[in-house]
Design a protein around this motif. Structure first.
Motif, short mmCIF file in Angstrom:
data_model
loop_
_atom_site.label_atom_id
_atom_site.label_comp_id
_atom_site.label_asym_id
_atom_site.label_seq_id
_atom_site.Cartn_x
_atom_site.Cartn_y
_atom_site.Cartn_z
N UNK A 45 -6.90 -2.68 -5.81
CA UNK A 45 -5.35 -1.60 -5.63
C UNK A 45 -5.13 -1.33 -4.84
N UNK A 46 -5.65 -2.24 -3.78
CA UNK A 46 -4.69 -2.33 -2.69
C UNK A 46 -4.96 -3.90 -1.65
N UNK A 47 -3.65 -3.97 -1.29
CA UNK A 47 -3.46 -5.62 -0.61
C UNK A 47 -4.16 -5.79 0.56
N UNK A 48 -5.20 -6.74 0.08
CA UNK A 48 -5.49 -7.50 1.97
C UNK A 48 -6.04 -8.00 1.79
N UNK A 49 -5.90 -8.82 0.63
CA UNK A 49 -5.76 -10.69 1.38
C UNK A 49 -7.56 -11.32 1.46
N UNK B 246 -7.67 8.03 2.62
CA UNK B 246 -6.52 8.10 2.17
C UNK B 246 -5.64 7.21 1.53
N UNK B 247 -5.73 5.73 2.00
CA UNK B 247 -4.80 5.41 0.89
C UNK B 247 -4.74 5.42 -0.49
N UNK B 248 -6.58 6.36 -1.37
CA UNK B 248 -6.71 6.76 -2.71
C UNK B 248 -6.24 7.96 -2.91
#
Length: 391
Positions: A199-203, A260-262
Motif C-alpha cells: 500500500x505504501x511505496x518503500x522499495x 499517519x500515512x494510512x
C-alpha cells in the motif's frame, strides 16, 4: 456508583512462545556467539542512552498502539520510552526519530477502556522464557512494561462491536489515547495486508532505498501504491463488518509514521502489527517472513470462525509466506492478492539485467491468487470473484 475494574493478563502469543527449534540453546555455536555479541552491543547502547536521558531530565512516556479484540476480550499493546517533558506521541515525524527512542523498562502504566480501569496480574517477567519471579501474584491497578518497554495485555471483558477508546497513563504525564477495534462475531471475513510496497511505496527489496524511505523521508511525502486505497475501500463496502489488519516488517518505533500515512491516504482504519527489532532472549530478531507468519497465525487463533483475504507484494517473500499459511490453515484463506513490483522498485538502479529478478514467484495453492501492478489491476479480477463467491 463504583466502577468494576476490567481483569487483564499478559498475552501469551505465538510470538512470545519460542518453539523448540527457535530456542537459543538449539542454535549452532557461531549463531549463538553472534547473538550474544549483538545483544550485548544493544544493551550497552540502551544503558548509555538511558543515562543520557536521565541527565537531560527525560522521563517515561507511553506510546500507545491501536488495539483489537472480540466481544469477549481485547488485545492492548503499548510501549514506554524516555522522552522530554513536552514531547507528544502521534506527530508525523521522520522515522529516524522513532528509531532512536530509548526504552523505559519496568514502567508502571495505568490503563482504562472507555473510562473503566484495568486490573492486572503480573506473573514474573513476561518476556523471559519460563521465568517467574519470587514476588507474589497480586491484583494490581497498573501493569508493568517489560525490559524493552513493551506491554502486551489481554483484557477479559465484553464490549459492543465498534471503535472504543483506551487511555494509558504514566506518572507525571497526561493520559494518551488510542483506538480499540472490537470486531463483531458476525464478521466472517477479514483483510490482512502487508504495508511496504503493497500500500505504501518503500522499495523494500533495495536496502538503501528502503532505509531512506523509512528513516529520512518526510512522512507527508510518502507515496501510496496507485489504486490500492480505492481497492481497500471497495473491499470495505463489499464486507462492511470486515476488519483490516496491517502487517509490516518495519519496527514499532515508526508506528506513528505509518499510521499517519494510512489516515492521510484514505485506507480503512485498523490495527498495525509491526516488528520488534530489539534482540529477543528467545528468538532473537525475527525475520520478515517469520514475523508475518507469527502474526497471521495469531490472528487465525484470535478469530477461528473468520476467513481472510491476504494482500501482499512479490518484492519480499509474501507469496511464499501466504502459501505456507494456506497449507497450515486449509479453508481459512478466501483469496490472495499480490501486487507486482516494477523493475524500478525492485532493482537497485531500476535496471533489470537479463535473467535476474528481485521478485518472488507466485504461490502454488488451491486458493485463487490475483496479481497486478496497481490496485486497479487487482480490482478487475479479484472483486468479481469475491462478489460471485459471497453471494
Amino acid at each position: 456508583m463504583p466502577t468494576v475494574p476490567i481483569p487483564a493478563r499478559h498475552a501469551v502469543t505465538t510470538f512470545d512462545a519460542a518453539s523448540r527449534r527457535e530456542r537459543f540453546e538449539a542454535q549452532p555455536f557461531l549463531e549463538r556467539l553472534v547473538r550474544r555479541v549483538v545483544t550485548r552491543v544493544f544493551n550497552v547502547w540502551v544503558t548509555g542512552a538511558t543515562r543520557a536521558a536521565h541527565r537531560l531530565d527525560w522521563f517515561p512516556r507511553v506510546d500507545p498502539y491501536v488495539g483489537y479484540g472480540t466481544n469477549d476480550y481485547s488485545r492492548l499493546i503499548c510501549r514506554t520510552v524516555y522522552a522530554p517533558e513536552h514531547s507528544e506521541y502521534g506527530r508525523a515525524t521522520r522515522g529516524i526519530r522513532g528509531m532512536l527512542a530509548i526504552p523505559s523498562p519496568h514502567t508502571q502504566v495505568k490503563i482504562r477502556i472507555d473510562d473503566v480501569p484495568l486490573e492486572t496480574v503480573q506473573v514474573g517477567e513476561s518476556e523471559r522464557f519460563d521465568a517467574v519471579d519470587a514476588r507474589p501474584d497480586l491484583d494490581s491497578e497498573y501493569a508493568i512494561s517489560d525490559t524493552s518497554g513493551y506491554l502486551d495485555l489481554v483484557a477479559e471483558h465484553r464490549l459492543e462491536p465498534g471503535v472504543h477508546r483506551v487511555s494509558y497513563r504514566v506518572n507525571g504525564r497526561k493520559p494518551v489515547r488510542a483506538n480499540l477495534f472490537t470486531i463483531p462475531t458476525s464478521a466472517k471475513v477479514g483483510i490482512i495486508s502487508d504495508v511496504d510496497d503493497t500500500i505504501m511505496i518503500t522499495q523494500a527489496p533495495v536496502l538503501w532505498k528502503a532505509a531512506w524511505n523509512l528513516l529520512f523521508l518526510n512522512p507527508d511525502k510518502k507515496a501510496s501504491v496507485p489504486g490500492m486505497s480505492v481497492l481497500f475501500t471497495k473491499l470495505a463496502d463489499l464486507f462492511p463488518d470486515a476488519p483490516f489488519f496491517y502487517l509490516s516488517t518495519s519496527p514499532w518505533n515508526v508506528e506513528g509514521s505509518i499510521r499517519h500515512f494510512i489516515e492521510n491516504h484514505g485506507f480503512p482504519e485498523g490495527p498495525l502489527l509491526l516488528r520488534d527489532l530489539d534482540p529477543r532472549p528467545k528468538t532473537f530478531i525475527p525475520t520478515g517472513p517469520q514475523h508475518k507468519l507469527e502474526f497471521v497465525e495469531q490472528l487465525m487463533a484470535d478469530f477461528p470462525d473468520m476467513r481472510f483475504i491476504l494482500v501482499g507484494d512479490d518484492g519480499q517473500k509474501d507469496p511464499t509466506t501466504y502459501a505456507t499459511i494456506v497449507r497450515r490453515y486449509p479453508g481459512r484463506v478466501l483469496a490472495i492478492a499480490i501486487r507486482q513490483l516494477s523493475p524500478r522498485e525492485s532493482m537497485p538502479f531500476g535496471i533489470n539485467p537479463a535473467g535476474m529478478t528481485a521478485t518472488q514467484p507466485m504461490p502454488a495453492t488451491d486458493v485463487p491468487v490475483f496479481t497486478g501492478t496497481t490496485g486497479a489491476n487487482l480490482m478487475k479480477t479479484m472483486l468479481p470473484y469475491l462478489k460471485s463467491h459471497m453471494a
